[in-house]
Design an enzyme around this catalytic site. Structure first.
Site, PDB file in Angstrom:
ATOM      1  CB  SER A  51      -8.139 -32.807  12.425  1.00 44.93           C
ATOM      2  OG  SER A  51      -9.915 -32.743  13.013  1.00 44.93           O
TER       3      SER A  51
ATOM      4  CE  LYS B  74       6.232 -45.423  18.887  1.00 46.32           C
ATOM      5  NZ  LYS B  74       6.796 -46.815  18.307  1.00 46.32           N
TER       6      LYS B  74
ATOM      7  N   GLY C 162     -12.044 -36.062   7.320  1.00 44.48           N
ATOM      8  CA  GLY C 162     -11.416 -34.809   5.559  1.00 44.48           C
ATOM      9  C   GLY C 162     -10.765 -35.436   4.809  1.00 44.48           C
ATOM     10  CB  ALA C 163      -8.897 -34.612   1.773  1.00 44.02           C
ATOM     11  CB  ALA C 164      -6.169 -37.502   6.699  1.00 44.58           C
TER      12      ALA C 164
ATOM     13  CB  THR D  80      -4.139 -34.562  10.113  1.00 48.13           C
ATOM     14  OG1 THR D  80      -5.111 -34.122   9.495  1.00 48.13           O
ATOM     15  CG2 THR D  80      -4.452 -35.863  10.785  1.00 48.13           C
ATOM     16  CE1 TYR D  81      -7.437 -29.307  13.317  1.00 52.41           C
ATOM     17  CE2 TYR D  81      -5.857 -29.879  11.045  1.00 52.41           C
ATOM     18  CZ  TYR D  81      -7.122 -29.298  11.478  1.00 52.41           C
ATOM     19  OH  TYR D  81      -8.895 -29.136  11.137  1.00 52.41           O
TER      20      TYR D  81
END
Length: 126
Positions: free
Chosen positions: A25, A9, A73-75, A57-58
């Site tokens: 990502s 974390k 991106g979309a995030a 995501t990654y």
């Protein structure tokens, strides 16, 4: 029997970039990836403390010692620059692996430097 457990974390990191026109990502400072044991291309969960969004995501490697946390991106619709986020990764462990299991917990300062690290979360009191 196997259990899915918190592996690592990054607690209260700050978003430094939100780039909609990117392949996707989350770019994370390479030093933070190494400290947390999060691997490049590993699936991560992001919990946005500022607005309550939660998404998957990654991780990709960001510039070392830059403090970069870039939601791409979309995030990028789910986080803005300066939002406070928690980045978590999870892994599956066997019962034998859990005997000595400890997650890697990295606590962040407001500038994305490391405040401290731990492997235990304090007991929450009532």
């Amino acid at each position: 029997m196997q259990s899915v457990m918190l592996k690592a974390k990054l607690h209260k990191a700050r978003v430094t970039h939100a780039v909609l026109d990117y392949e996707g990502s989350c770019a994370i400072d390479g030093k933070l990836l190494d400290m947390s044991s999060i691997r490049e291309f590993e699936q991560i969960q992001i919990y946005n403390v500022t607005n309550g969004e939660r998404f998957t995501t990654y991780a990709i490697r960001g510039e070392e010692n830059s403090g970069i946390i870039s939601i791409n991106g979309a995030a990028a619709h789910k986080a803005n620059v300066d939002d406070v986020i928690i980045i978590c990764s999870y892994a599956t462990y066997s019962e034998a692996e859990l005997i000595n299991f400890k997650p890697r917990l990295i606590y962040m300062n407001a500038d994305n430097t490391v405040s401290h690290a731990s492997n235990a979360i304090p007991v929450q009191v009532a």
